[in-house]
Design a protein around this motif. Structure first.
Motif, PDB file in Angstrom:
ATOM      1  N   ALA A  23       0.716  -1.357  -0.073  1.00 37.38           N
ATOM      2  CA  ALA A  23       0.174  -0.119  -0.048  1.00 37.38           C
ATOM      3  C   ALA A  23       0.991   1.198   0.154  1.00 37.38           C
ATOM      4  O   ALA A  23       0.598   2.107  -0.666  1.00 37.38           O
ATOM      5  CB  ALA A  23      -1.007   0.025   1.304  1.00 37.38           C
ATOM      6  N   ASP A  24       1.815   1.097   0.819  1.00 37.46           N
ATOM      7  CA  ASP A  24       2.702   2.442   0.889  1.00 37.46           C
ATOM      8  C   ASP A  24       3.719   2.696  -0.412  1.00 37.46           C
ATOM      9  O   ASP A  24       3.747   3.704  -0.857  1.00 37.46           O
ATOM     10  CB  ASP A  24       3.900   2.087   2.035  1.00 37.46           C
ATOM     11  CG  ASP A  24       4.673   3.327   2.433  1.00 37.46           C
ATOM     12  OD1 ASP A  24       3.946   4.595   2.562  1.00 37.46           O
ATOM     13  OD2 ASP A  24       5.798   3.351   2.622  1.00 37.46           O
ATOM     14  N   SER A  29      -1.297   8.812  -2.667  1.00 36.13           N
ATOM     15  CA  SER A  29      -1.365   9.597  -1.416  1.00 36.13           C
ATOM     16  C   SER A  29      -2.694   9.675  -0.781  1.00 36.13           C
ATOM     17  O   SER A  29      -2.922   9.786   0.466  1.00 36.13           O
ATOM     18  CB  SER A  29      -0.758  11.066  -1.688  1.00 36.13           C
ATOM     19  OG  SER A  29      -1.448  11.754  -2.589  1.00 36.13           O
ATOM     20  N   LYS A  31      -5.249   7.466  -1.137  1.00 32.91           N
ATOM     21  CA  LYS A  31      -5.717   6.346  -0.616  1.00 32.91           C
ATOM     22  C   LYS A  31      -4.724   5.953   0.741  1.00 32.91           C
ATOM     23  O   LYS A  31      -5.322   5.531   1.733  1.00 32.91           O
ATOM     24  CB  LYS A  31      -5.603   5.224  -1.399  1.00 32.91           C
ATOM     25  CG  LYS A  31      -6.691   5.193  -2.682  1.00 32.91           C
ATOM     26  CD  LYS A  31      -6.586   4.254  -3.685  1.00 32.91           C
ATOM     27  CE  LYS A  31      -7.369   4.570  -4.650  1.00 32.91           C
ATOM     28  NZ  LYS A  31      -7.242   3.488  -5.930  1.00 32.91           N
ATOM     29  N   VAL A  32      -3.530   6.295   0.636  1.00 29.37           N
ATOM     30  CA  VAL A  32      -2.723   6.226   1.814  1.00 29.37           C
ATOM     31  C   VAL A  32      -3.429   7.156   2.921  1.00 29.37           C
ATOM     32  O   VAL A  32      -3.178   6.375   4.086  1.00 29.37           O
ATOM     33  CB  VAL A  32      -1.179   6.428   1.398  1.00 29.37           C
ATOM     34  CG1 VAL A  32      -0.272   6.695   2.619  1.00 29.37           C
ATOM     35  CG2 VAL A  32      -0.753   5.418   0.237  1.00 29.37           C
ATOM     36  N   ASN A  36      -4.424   5.623   6.772  1.00 32.66           N
ATOM     37  CA  ASN A  36      -3.640   6.166   7.596  1.00 32.66           C
ATOM     38  C   ASN A  36      -4.870   6.584   8.890  1.00 32.66           C
ATOM     39  O   ASN A  36      -4.827   6.247   9.885  1.00 32.66           O
ATOM     40  CB  ASN A  36      -2.725   7.474   7.543  1.00 32.66           C
ATOM     41  CG  ASN A  36      -1.464   7.016   7.221  1.00 32.66           C
ATOM     42  OD1 ASN A  36      -0.933   6.139   7.981  1.00 32.66           O
ATOM     43  ND2 ASN A  36      -0.917   7.493   6.251  1.00 32.66           N
ATOM     44  N   ASN A 169       3.175   7.931   8.937  1.00 36.81           N
ATOM     45  CA  ASN A 169       2.952   7.110   7.685  1.00 36.81           C
ATOM     46  C   ASN A 169       2.363   5.678   8.021  1.00 36.81           C
ATOM     47  O   ASN A 169       1.881   5.467   9.166  1.00 36.81           O
ATOM     48  CB  ASN A 169       4.275   6.833   6.846  1.00 36.81           C
ATOM     49  CG  ASN A 169       5.228   6.367   7.903  1.00 36.81           C
ATOM     50  OD1 ASN A 169       4.965   5.454   8.754  1.00 36.81           O
ATOM     51  ND2 ASN A 169       6.686   6.470   7.332  1.00 36.81           N
ATOM     52  N   LEU A 170       2.020   5.077   6.821  1.00 36.70           N
ATOM     53  CA  LEU A 170       1.363   3.705   7.315  1.00 36.70           C
ATOM     54  C   LEU A 170       2.165   2.595   8.195  1.00 36.70           C
ATOM     55  O   LEU A 170       1.444   2.065   9.055  1.00 36.70           O
ATOM     56  CB  LEU A 170       1.261   2.995   5.912  1.00 36.70           C
ATOM     57  CG  LEU A 170       0.309   3.652   4.814  1.00 36.70           C
ATOM     58  CD1 LEU A 170       0.140   2.613   3.743  1.00 36.70           C
ATOM     59  CD2 LEU A 170      -0.997   3.720   5.451  1.00 36.70           C
TER      60      LEU A 170
END
Length: 350
Positions: A23-24, A29, A31-32, A36, A169-170
């Motif tokens: 995913a990362d 950005s 969807k990320v 998060n 971040n994730l």
């Protein structure tokens, strides 16, 4: 825990972080950012469920603890030059104007400071019960927000803070979410957690069994505030900006909605509901915009998304009175029992 369950749990965690890696690496950005937020809301929902679901209290002060965590993490991670640019009306108090810490220590300090505020609020407020406690905690959260709005040399007042390092971040959000699930799950399954459940069911009976009601309530409230501060810190360093208006009652209401939909007193329910509500809220954004289907033009109606979203939630609550999971939890035994359950033979009454 059985050896089989331990192995399956470890394999599941490895698969989770493999998904986080992809995913990362490959998602855009937007969807990320949604993923998060899902993980951060898991942390916030579990922290509130510990207080409201497992202990049986009715607290509405979560937004205040999140504000403490978000501002603390932001101030401790911002470089001195960025702080000087933000505090142009009144200089930031010393030594905060020159302190810059790595993200993890700043996040832990934010959690501890939120826990301290939670203890100071909980010590007098938890002598109240029911609606009176809800009003008191809501009032304290609003007091925190008003203080942050008027302390120009500490929080930059109503202007808020901008240029916060976007560190979340994730890996940070999902890593801390997993740790939160493990810690709160271990706490709930300990003797302390069983005492909290006893208080939720019947305070008089719990006290007659020798449980110190007030001490357990304060500890639960303080631990919940700690994780709320952690969640607030992650949120601030994800958005890159914080201001007092972010931490109004509506934010607490969103978290309360998650734990009610998932099930008061269910860790699994809070996790599922946090993902459902966060993703569904974004998926329905097209309702606020104009839609063209062939020659048919449907003008956008601002706010229609929340109307439809609220209606869907009402339908779910009507059919699932205790939430998606109630007070139940996911276990490997339940999964295997369901998979191995044979269909009933036809031709007779079951």
């Amino acid at each position: 825990m059985k050896k089989r369950d331990l192995i399956l749990t470890l394999v599941s965690l490895i698969l989770l972080f493999v998904c986080v890696y992809f995913a990362d690496a490959y998602l855009d950005s937007y969807k990320v950012r949604i993923l998060n937020l899902c993980a951060i809301y898991v942390i916030l929902a579990l922290s509130m469920n510990l207080v409201n679901g497992f202990t049986g209290l009715f607290s509405l002060g979560h937004a205040g603890f999140m504000a403490v965590g978000a501002y603390t993490t932001a101030l401790l991670t911002m470089p001195p030059l960025v702080k000087a640019q933000n505090f142009f009306m009144a200089p930031l108090i010393k030594p905060l104007d020159s302190i810059t810490l790595p993200f993890l220590p700043a996040l832990l300090i934010a959690g501890v400071l939120s826990a301290l505020v939670g203890f100071l609020i909980g010590a007098p407020a938890l002598r109240l019960k029911g609606d009176y406690l809800a009003i008191a905690t809501l009032g304290f959260a609003e007091i925190i927000r008003v203080i942050f709005t008027n302390t120009q040399s500490l929080t930059n007042g109503a202007l808020g803070l901008k240029g916060i390092p976007v560190t979340t971040n994730l890996w940070w959000s999902f890593g801390i979410a997993v740790i939160t699930v493990i810690l709160i799950g271990s706490l709930i399954n300990s003797s302390f957690g069983r005492a909290l459940k006893a208080i939720r069911e019947d305070e008089i009976a719990a006290e007659s069994m020798g449980i110190n009601i007030f001490r357990h309530k304060v500890l639960s409230f303080t631990i919940g505030a700690f994780f709320a501060g952690i969640g607030g810190g992650l949120l601030g360093n994800l958005l890159g900006t914080v201001d007092p208006l972010m931490f109004r009652f509506f934010l607490t209401f969103n978290i309360l909605l998650i734990i009610i939909l998932g099930g008061m007193g269910s860790i699994t329910g809070s996790i599922i509901s946090a993902f459902i509500i966060t993703i569904a809220g974004e998926a329905l954004r097209f309702l606020d915009e104009s839609i063209t289907i062939g020659s048919l033009y449907i003008p956008g109606i601002p706010g229609l998304r929340m109307v439809v979203f609220s209606a869907l939630l009402m339908v779910v609550v009507l059919f699932f009175r205790q939430g998606i999971m109630g007070t139940n939890e996911f276990t490997w035994d339940k999964l295997f029992n369901r998979l191995q359950k044979k269909p009933a033979a036809g031709g007779g009454n079951n």
